[in-house]
Enzyme design. Structure first.
Site, PDB file in Angstrom:
ATOM      1  N   HIS A  99      14.379 -46.059  18.043  1.00 21.04           N
ATOM      2  CA  HIS A  99      14.208 -46.157  16.659  1.00 21.04           C
ATOM      3  C   HIS A  99      13.203 -45.454  16.196  1.00 21.04           C
ATOM      4  O   HIS A  99      13.110 -45.388  14.802  1.00 21.04           O
ATOM      5  CB  HIS A  99      14.248 -47.742  16.299  1.00 21.04           C
ATOM      6  CG  HIS A  99      15.677 -48.426  16.456  1.00 21.04           C
ATOM      7  ND1 HIS A  99      16.057 -49.523  15.619  1.00 21.04           N
ATOM      8  CD2 HIS A  99      16.636 -48.281  17.338  1.00 21.04           C
ATOM      9  CE1 HIS A  99      17.246 -49.718  15.954  1.00 21.04           C
ATOM     10  NE2 HIS A  99      17.793 -48.789  16.867  1.00 21.04           N
ATOM     11  N   HIS A 264      23.735 -47.077  24.863  1.00 20.49           N
ATOM     12  CA  HIS A 264      24.296 -48.348  25.108  1.00 20.49           C
ATOM     13  C   HIS A 264      24.724 -48.550  26.661  1.00 20.49           C
ATOM     14  O   HIS A 264      25.333 -49.523  26.869  1.00 20.49           O
ATOM     15  CB  HIS A 264      25.520 -48.410  24.136  1.00 20.49           C
ATOM     16  CG  HIS A 264      25.154 -48.265  22.910  1.00 20.49           C
ATOM     17  ND1 HIS A 264      26.083 -48.215  21.888  1.00 20.49           N
ATOM     18  CD2 HIS A 264      24.063 -48.291  22.081  1.00 20.49           C
ATOM     19  CE1 HIS A 264      25.564 -48.283  20.619  1.00 20.49           C
ATOM     20  NE2 HIS A 264      24.162 -48.235  20.688  1.00 20.49           N
TER      21      HIS A 264
END
EC number: 1.11.1.21
Length: 721
Positions: A99, A264
């Site tokens: 992020h 993920h």
């Protein structure tokens, strides 16, 4: 507080005029005024490290292996105040790194992980960054231990990289060298929305009109909404969002699938609770919370009861190890929409084998369904993404290699050329997205090269304009562009309208011959020609000067250049050469301000450069707007003298054009654009213009112009001290 100044018994003892949290700003009073604040950031007044501190030298003293060893240990050192999922902080650290880096956008090079900006508003309080404050706080003991030798910016990215290594991925490498900032950035446009998750950045329904330069679909998100477009599941529409946003982060389809899957493969989403129990974000939290946000003071709120995104569950069976389980589950099971305990949309498998379920983060005897976000389902349902996913599934080694390279690109994209990387793990391979430039020759006769340039038939305007055009592409945001490499002679730059291809071809033909004759690079000769032009112009104004010059630029080749990636560097405007490619909604002076900030210039450097370039005859296509002199080619302060002369009056002519008339006679003396007149209109810029218009500052004007010019020419010379 009753607001009565001077009442020391019952009134407020603070002079209200000096309060920091109240009062009306100039911007609020005059919202249309040019705001120069973006040019006045990150100086010594905000930096606690002192003017002599050099992080890029300090980090070289770091015990790199000891730091990495401590980070490996941190991954499994679960803390009671914020327990690690399955006893491993890897997923949290990767999300923090992702992020930080994922805020980068290729359009203007802003965002990214290169400054440690995740520590500050607004990023530290974005909805997509819920609980990343905990990740940074977990890192604090390590930052405290290694101190000045490791920046927050480097540590935030390194933590995610080490997390992958600790879970079994062979990473591609790592480069240190990111320098911290010390306050929120003022130049980054994150969107115009006034509320979190607002989406006023599209003007149609096909998701192709995402506002430039943005690379996220909603305010406060890194890229796409994990629940679906505007929170409504629709994998094929989400696929379009994924393609646009990742493309704007400089990623192709294969890199996009790799990053999505690799991101993920480990960790989980958190939504096992009620989001209404979360306290305010860090910037709005109570003072006793000490910079931590989203604190649940009503229920347990940690471990298996954590709420972050609202989606709940892990993507894979083994969320603390690198494997190919993501593709196994995604491609082999059918999935259906469900709601998480927090009420968020998520996809869960139908009829999944019990052994394929991940265990509970606290109790290995309990298993839960894995989940997929709408973005994951986009990988499964979009035909292009699906084909890539199937190849990765069949070839885990290929997937691991592509992901490792894509992760390296994601986390280093805003660092500039490889010469800026520091440390023992810098990959030897040159990557085309790093815009490689070969080393240039330093051992040639500079005086002989200058003599040949001076003897050519090139005009001052031609020499200065070409050097300027070569250097002006530099962006301090992601350290791309600039004169080094002489890519102005390659596609696509040689054909850009802003570079006046016909004039450029003529000038380059002459300068390339001089480079060949003298052993200099074309890049050096282009800059040297600009310097020669300025020295000639100064002499015409009565000053003998030598413009500083540092040889050693190299010449890039087509093979070293990803032409498509340079499209975003094309200037669509240049206030310094008084040019707009077309009319824009944004005022010309604001466009110039943005360009100035990207080039790393201050307001007074912008002022002196515009005034000097006008009188040198460098306007695009030789227009005469703003050329307030009858001595074109002489480096005089005439631009400022005539701009501030009250014998003149300024009359609007048509859009972005004005006539400068004699106040008494009424005759037209010059024409000008808004970019010219703002230096007399804006109170701050006028104060600079008056300095350069003074009778005793003709020499200072030339001195300051040369200093600013040299700064632009050397902006990408990371090899210079």
């Amino acid at each position: 507080m009753d607001g009565k100044v001077g009442n020391t018994t019952t009134g407020c003892p603070v002079m209200h005029g000096g309060m920091t949290s109240a009062g009306t700003s100039n911007t609020a009073w005059w919202p249309n005024a040019l705001n120069l604040d973006i040019l006045h950031q990150h100086d010594t007044k905000t930096n606690p490290m002192g003017k002599d501190f050099n992080y890029r030298e300090e980090v070289k003293k770091l015990n790199f292996e000891a730091l990495k060893k401590d980070l490996h240990a941190l991954m499994t050192d679960s803390q009671a105040w914020w327990p690690a999922d399955w006893g491993h902080y890897g997923g949290l650290m990767i999300r923090m790194s992702w992020h930080a880096a994922g805020s980068y956008r290729v359009a203007d090079g802003r965002g990214g992980a290169g400054t440690g900006n995740q520590r500050f508003a607004p990023l530290n309080s974005w909805p997509d960054n819920v609980n990343l404050d905990k990740a940074r706080r977990l890192l604090w003991p390590i930052k405290k231990k290694y101190g000045n030798k490791i920046s927050w910016a480097d540590l935030i990215v390194l933590a995610g990289t080490i997390a992958y290594e600790s879970m079994g991925l062979k990473t591609f490498g790592f480069g240190f060298g990111r320098e911290d900032i010390w306050h929120p950035e003022k130049d980054v446009y994150w969107g115009s929305e006034q509320e979190w998750l607002g989406a006023k950045r599209y003007d149609d329904k096909d998701r192709q009109s995402l506002e430039t330069p943005l690379a996220a679909v909603q305010m406060g998100l890194i890229y796409v909404n994990p629940e679906g477009v505007n929170g409504q599941p629709d994998p094929l529409r989400t696929a379009q969002d994924v393609r646009v946003t990742f493309g704007r982060m400089a990623m192709n389809d294969e890199e996009t699938v790799a990053l999505t899957a690799g991101g993920h493969t480990v960790g989980k989403c958190h939504g096992n609770g009620n989001a209404k129990f979360l306290g305010p974000e860090p910037e709005a939290a109570d003072i006793e919370d000490q910079g931590l946000g989203w604190i649940n003071k009503t229920t347990r709120g940690i471990g298996r009861n954590t709420v972050s995104s609202g989606i709940e569950g892990a993507w894979t069976t083994h969320p603390t190890q690198w494997d190919n389980g993501y593709f196994y589950l995604l491609l082999n099971y059918d999935w259906e929409l469900k709601k998480s305990p927090a009420g968020a949309w998520q996809w869960e498998p139908i009829h999944i084998k019990e052994e394929d379920k991940p265990v509970d983060v606290e109790d290995p005897a309990i298993r839960h369904n894995p989940i997929m976000t709408d973005a994951d389902m986009a990988i499964k349902m979009d035909p292009v993404y699906r084909k890539i996913a199937e190849r990765f599934y069949k070839d885990p080694d290929y997937f691991a290699e592509v992901f490792a390279r894509a992760w390296f690109k994601l986390t280093h994209r805003d660092m500039g050329p490889k010469t800026r990387y520091i440390g023992p793990d810098v990959p030897k391979e040159d990557l085309i997205w790093q815009d490689p430039v070969p080393a240039g020759n330093r051992a040639y006769d500079i005086a002989a090269a200058k003599a040949k340039i001076a003897a050519s038939n090139l005009t001052i305007g031609e020499m200065v304009s070409t050097a300027w055009d070569s250097a002006r592409t530099f962006r301090g945001s992601d350290k791309r562009g600039g004169a080094n490499g002489a890519r102005i002679r390659l596609k696509p730059q040689k054909d850009w309208e802003g570079n006046e291809p016909q004039r450029l071809t003529k000038v380059l033909r002459i300068l390339e011959d001089i480079a060949a004759d003298t052993g200099a690079s074309v890049a050096d000769v282009i800059v040297l020609a600009g310097n020669v032009g300025i020295e000639k112009a100064a002499k015409a104004a009565g000053f003998d000067i030598i413009v500083p010059f540092a040889p050693g630029r190299g010449d890039a080749t087509d093979d070293m250049t990803d032409a498509e990636s340079f499209d975003v560097l094309e200037p669509l405007h240049d206030g310094y050469r008084n040019w707009l490619k077309k009319a824009y909604d944004v005022r010309p002076e604001e466009l110039m301000l943005d360009r100035t900030q990207l080039m790393g210039l201050t307001a007074h450097e912008m002022t002196v450069l515009v005034g000097g370039l006008r009188v040198l005859g460098t306007n695009h296509n030789n227009t005469q707007h703003g050329v307030f002199t009858d001595r074109v080619g002489a480096l005089t302060n005439d631009f400022f003298v005539n701009l501030t002369d009250m014998a003149n009056v300024w009359i609007p002519s048509k859009d972005n054009l004005y006539e400068i008339r004699d106040r008494k006679a009424g005759n037209i003396k010059w024409t000008a654009t808004r970019v010219d007149l703002v230096f007399g209109s804006n109170s701050i810029l006028r104060s600079y213009a008056e300095v350069y218009a003074q009778d005793d500052n003709k020499g200072k004007f030339i001195q300051d112009f040369v200093a600013a010019w040299t700064k632009v020419m050397n902006a990408d010379r990371f090899d210079l001290a």
